[in-house]
Structure formats: structure tokens, C-alpha cells
Design an enzyme around this catalytic site. Structure first.
Site, PDB file in Angstrom:
ATOM      1  CB  SER A   1      -0.785   0.026   0.711  1.00 18.91           C
ATOM      2  OG  SER A   1      -1.281   1.284   1.205  1.00 18.91           O
TER       3      SER A   1
ATOM      4  CG  HIS B   1      -3.350  -2.054  -1.453  1.00 20.28           C
ATOM      5  ND1 HIS B   1      -4.949  -2.694  -1.449  1.00 20.28           N
ATOM      6  CD2 HIS B   1      -4.623  -0.755  -0.272  1.00 20.28           C
ATOM      7  CE1 HIS B   1      -5.971  -2.261  -0.760  1.00 20.28           C
ATOM      8  NE2 HIS B   1      -5.227  -1.199   0.531  1.00 20.28           N
TER       9      HIS B   1
ATOM     10  CG  ASP C   1      -5.416   2.401   1.273  1.00 18.84           C
ATOM     11  OD1 ASP C   1      -5.796   1.221   1.001  1.00 18.84           O
ATOM     12  OD2 ASP C   1      -4.173   1.995   1.827  1.00 18.84           O
TER      13      ASP C   1
ATOM     14  CG  MET D   1      -8.184   6.960   3.334  1.00 18.35           C
ATOM     15  SD  MET D   1      -6.732   7.380   4.516  1.00 18.35           S
ATOM     16  CE  MET D   1      -6.659   5.516   4.680  1.00 18.35           C
TER      17      MET D   1
ATOM     18  CG  HIS E   1      -9.471  -0.329   0.421  1.00 15.22           C
ATOM     19  ND1 HIS E   1      -8.103  -0.272   1.299  1.00 15.22           N
ATOM     20  CD2 HIS E   1     -10.558  -0.154   0.551  1.00 15.22           C
ATOM     21  CE1 HIS E   1      -9.818  -0.318   2.197  1.00 15.22           C
ATOM     22  NE2 HIS E   1     -11.024  -0.376   1.794  1.00 15.22           N
TER      23      HIS E   1
ATOM     24  CG  MET F   1     -11.049   3.042   2.884  1.00  8.04           C
ATOM     25  SD  MET F   1      -9.156   2.972   3.490  1.00  8.04           S
ATOM     26  CE  MET F   1      -8.470   2.735   2.455  1.00  8.04           C
TER      27      MET F   1
ATOM     28  CG  MET G   1     -11.171  -3.124   5.861  1.00  9.70           C
ATOM     29  SD  MET G   1     -10.036  -2.479   4.650  1.00  9.70           S
ATOM     30  CE  MET G   1      -9.193  -2.107   5.942  1.00  9.70           C
TER      31      MET G   1
ATOM     32  N   GLY H   1      -8.884   3.771   7.604  1.00  9.30           N
ATOM     33  CA  GLY H   1      -7.749   5.193   7.945  1.00  9.30           C
ATOM     34  C   GLY H   1      -7.075   5.068   8.004  1.00  9.30           C
ATOM     35  CG  PHE H   2      -5.034   6.204  10.708  1.00  7.75           C
ATOM     36  CD1 PHE H   2      -4.711   6.932  10.035  1.00  7.75           C
ATOM     37  CD2 PHE H   2      -6.480   6.452  10.815  1.00  7.75           C
ATOM     38  CE1 PHE H   2      -5.297   9.078  10.852  1.00  7.75           C
ATOM     39  CE2 PHE H   2      -7.672   7.589  11.573  1.00  7.75           C
ATOM     40  CZ  PHE H   2      -6.892   8.446  10.705  1.00  7.75           C
ATOM     41  N   GLY H   3      -2.637   3.598   8.188  1.00 10.35           N
ATOM     42  CA  GLY H   3      -1.707   2.587   8.579  1.00 10.35           C
ATOM     43  C   GLY H   3      -0.936   2.298   9.341  1.00 10.35           C
ATOM     44  N   GLY H   4      -0.221   0.541   9.461  1.00 11.93           N
ATOM     45  CA  GLY H   4       0.387   0.700  10.824  1.00 11.93           C
ATOM     46  C   GLY H   4      -0.160   0.467  12.073  1.00 11.93           C
TER      47      GLY H   4
ATOM     48  CG  ASP I   1      -6.160  -3.031   3.305  1.00  9.14           C
ATOM     49  OD1 ASP I   1      -5.331  -2.999   3.693  1.00  9.14           O
ATOM     50  OD2 ASP I   1      -7.243  -1.953   2.972  1.00  9.14           O
ATOM     51  N   GLY I   2      -4.558  -4.403   6.083  1.00 11.55           N
ATOM     52  CA  GLY I   2      -4.578  -4.165   7.317  1.00 11.55           C
ATOM     53  C   GLY I   2      -3.715  -4.582   8.477  1.00 11.55           C
ATOM     54  N   GLY I   3      -2.689  -4.397   8.698  1.00 14.16           N
ATOM     55  CA  GLY I   3      -1.489  -4.555   9.851  1.00 14.16           C
ATOM     56  C   GLY I   3      -0.629  -6.895   9.853  1.00 14.16           C
TER      57      GLY I   3
ATOM     58  N   GLY J   1       1.910  -2.357   3.813  1.00 15.22           N
ATOM     59  CA  GLY J   1       1.291  -1.262   4.102  1.00 15.22           C
ATOM     60  C   GLY J   1       3.124  -0.455   4.808  1.00 15.22           C
ATOM     61  CB  SER J   2       3.764   0.245   8.034  1.00 15.57           C
ATOM     62  OG  SER J   2       3.055  -0.410   8.696  1.00 15.57           O
TER      63      SER J   2
HETATM   64  C1  DX5 Z   1      -6.150   1.297   6.444  1.00 19.83           C
HETATM   65  C2  DX5 Z   1      -5.646   1.301   4.867  1.00 19.83           C
HETATM   66  C3  DX5 Z   1      -4.226  -0.499   4.582  1.00 19.83           C
HETATM   67  C4  DX5 Z   1      -3.181   0.335   5.157  1.00 19.83           C
HETATM   68  C5  DX5 Z   1      -2.602  -1.184   5.606  1.00 19.83           C
HETATM   69  O1  DX5 Z   1      -6.626   2.291   5.967  1.00 19.83           O
HETATM   70  O2  DX5 Z   1      -7.011   0.232   3.561  1.00 19.83           O
HETATM   71  O3  DX5 Z   1      -4.564  -0.896   3.354  1.00 19.83           O
HETATM   72  O4  DX5 Z   1      -2.819   1.459   4.878  1.00 19.83           O
HETATM   73  O5  DX5 Z   1      -1.240  -0.780   6.434  1.00 19.83           O
HETATM   74  P1  DX5 Z   1      -0.658  -1.638   6.911  1.00 19.83           P
HETATM   75  O6  DX5 Z   1       0.043  -2.561   6.232  1.00 19.83           O
HETATM   76  O7  DX5 Z   1       0.161  -0.870   7.529  1.00 19.83           O
HETATM   77  O8  DX5 Z   1      -2.094  -2.188   7.937  1.00 19.83           O
HETATM   78 ZN    ZN Z   2      -6.408  -0.686   1.933  1.00 21.18          ZN
END
Ligand code: DX5
Ligand code: ZN
Length: 228
Positions: A9, A34, A36, A38, A67, A69, A141, A146-149, A179-181, A201-202
Site C-alpha cells: 500500500s 494497493h 488507499d 480516503m 481501495h 474508503m 479489513m 483509516g490509517f496504516g500501521g 488489508d491491515g497489519g 503497507g508499513s
Molecule cells: C487502512 C488501509 C490499509 C493500510 C495498510 O485504512 O486500507 O491498506 O494502509 O497499512 P498497514 O499494512 O501498515 O496496516
Molecule cells: Zn487498503
């Protein structure tokens, strides 16, 4: 059996050098990029819109997994298709009912992208399961959008199992994305539950070794992958 795909991402990329970042991810073995999107309404964060998607499209040859959001996906879906989304996923809970979901899925497909539906951890897959045959990708999800990491929520894997089992029963060729973590440890849980597309992502862009991190996700997933 579908192969595991890794989708870094760009939310965690360095936007000063976005072209270099996405090319580096592609060279490091990413299967998709990917994106994101928002809007500051559906989620409490603002990222970017179709202009950035269009720019990324010009930098890489691997598919763009977009994606959105946003609270009004009906209004903006066409813009993301035109911008070059190969897969376009909106949130089921952003719409009012299953008919609206169905109409948007068809609309996205008619504009040349593969349509998908995403759900937050606290929302039920029942919002869209009746339409599984019209869905190319389900995005479960594993953090709140909303946020990475953020930290991976293990319980969400129950939904991955339910979607995979329904897809197998109905003989449907569906991508299930988590998607996420996602990292070198949680990827195994995703694959074990039946996911075949993993967003990271992160874990990827927050490191100095994109290939190492992408391989770590892939190896962890391949250890456990049950296929479809
Ligand atoms: C969250 C996003 C994810 C996120 C993934 O709203 O949809 O795609 O950026 O980031 P990590 O891998 O850091 O959780
Ligand atoms: Zn995403």
C-alpha cells in the site's frame, strides 16, 4: 489454486518520490500496487484521489488495486476506473442496501475494472454475501479503515474463512484480500483462513528492504495457504 499475491500500500510510501517508490515495489516482486483513497468522511483521514492513481498507473505495469474508503463511492467510482484502477473495491457499509451494492458492482465492471467489496472489522459480510457471484474481490479489513500501521485483528479471519467456504461451495473464482497489519507473521493466518491477496503497507514501505519484506510475507503465507 490461486497464487498468493502481495499488494504493497502506497499509504506508507514516501510521496516526495512516489514514482521511485512504486517502481521499487514492482522491482522487489510486488504483484499489485494497493492505492488507499480516503475522503475524510467515511474515515477520519484524507489521502489522495484519482489524480494520484492516474500518476501511479503511468509508473508501473503491475495491476492497481484501488481501495476507496469514501462515503459516496457511487459518485466517484467511474473516476477511479478512468484513472486506471484494475481492481476497484468500495465499502459495503457505505451504501444503503444490497441493491445499491449490486448496481455499483455492475457499473464498475461495465467501466472495465474488476469490482470488489470491502468491510470494516465491525461490519458483517452478510451485507453482500448474496451477491458473491458478481464480486471479483472481497476485502476483509483486519484493522479499522483509516490509517496504516495498526495492529492486526485476528478475529477478522473468521470472515475470511466464511467467504472462502461460500466461494468454494458456489464454485466461484474470487480473490479474498486481507488489508491491515499484515507482516511476516500475520500473513500466515490470512493464508490459512483462505485469503490469496495480502496488502502490506508499513511492513514494506516502512523498511529499507522491500524485496526482503515482500518475500517474508509471501513465504509466511505460502507456508499455510490452503488455496480455494
Ligand atoms: C487502512 C488501509 C490499509 C493500510 C495498510 O485504512 O486500507 O491498506 O494502509 O497499512 P498497514 O499494512 O501498515 O496496516
Ligand atoms: Zn487498503
Amino acid at each position: 489454486m490461486k497464487k498468493i499475491e502481495i499488494a504493497p500500500s502506497i499509504l506508507s510510501a514516501d510521496f516526495r518520490i512516489l514514482e521511485r517508490e512504486v517502481k521499487a515495489a514492482q522491482d522487489a516482486g510486488a504483484d499489485r500496487i494497493h492505492c488507499d483513497v480516503m475522503d475524510g468522511r467515511f474515515v477520519p483521514n484524507i489521502s489522495f484521489g484519482p489524480l494520484v492513481v492516474e500518476a501511479v498507473k503511468k509508473c508501473v505495469s503491475i495491476p492497481l488495486d484501488v481501495h476507496i474508503m469514501i462515503s459516496d463511492p457511487v459518485k466517484y467510482a467511474a473516476d477511479f476506473c478512468s484513472a486506471g484502477a484494475d481492481v476497484l473495491c468500495f465499502h459495503a457499509e457505505a451504501l444503503n442496501n444490497v441493491n445499491e451494492i449490486k448496481t455499483l458492482l455492475n457499473d464498475i465492471r461495465s467501466k472495465g475494472a474488476r469490482p470488489g467489496v470491502a468491510v470494516n472489522p465491525d461490519k458483517s459480510i452478510d451485507l453482500f454475501m448474496s451477491e458473491l457471484a458478481s464480486i471479483d474481490q472481497v476485502v476483509i479489513m483486519s484493522v479499522y479503515a483509516g490509517f496504516g500501521g495498526q495492529k492486526f485483528i485476528v478475529d477478522t479471519m473468521e470472515k475470511v474463512r466464511a467467504v472462502r467456504s461460500a466461494a468454494v461451495k458456489q464454485n466461484l473464482d474470487i480473490d479474498i484480500e486481507v488489508d491491515g497489519g499484515v507482516n511476516g507473521e500475520t500473513a500466515e493466518l490470512c493464508a490459512k483462513a483462505g485469503a490469496n491477496v495480502l496488502v502490506a503497507g508499513s511492513f514494506v514501505f516502512g523498511s529499507g528492504d522491500y524485496a526482503g519484506r515482500i518475500n517474508a510475507v509471501r513465504e509466511s503465507a505460502n507456508k499455510a495457504y490452503i488455496g480455494d
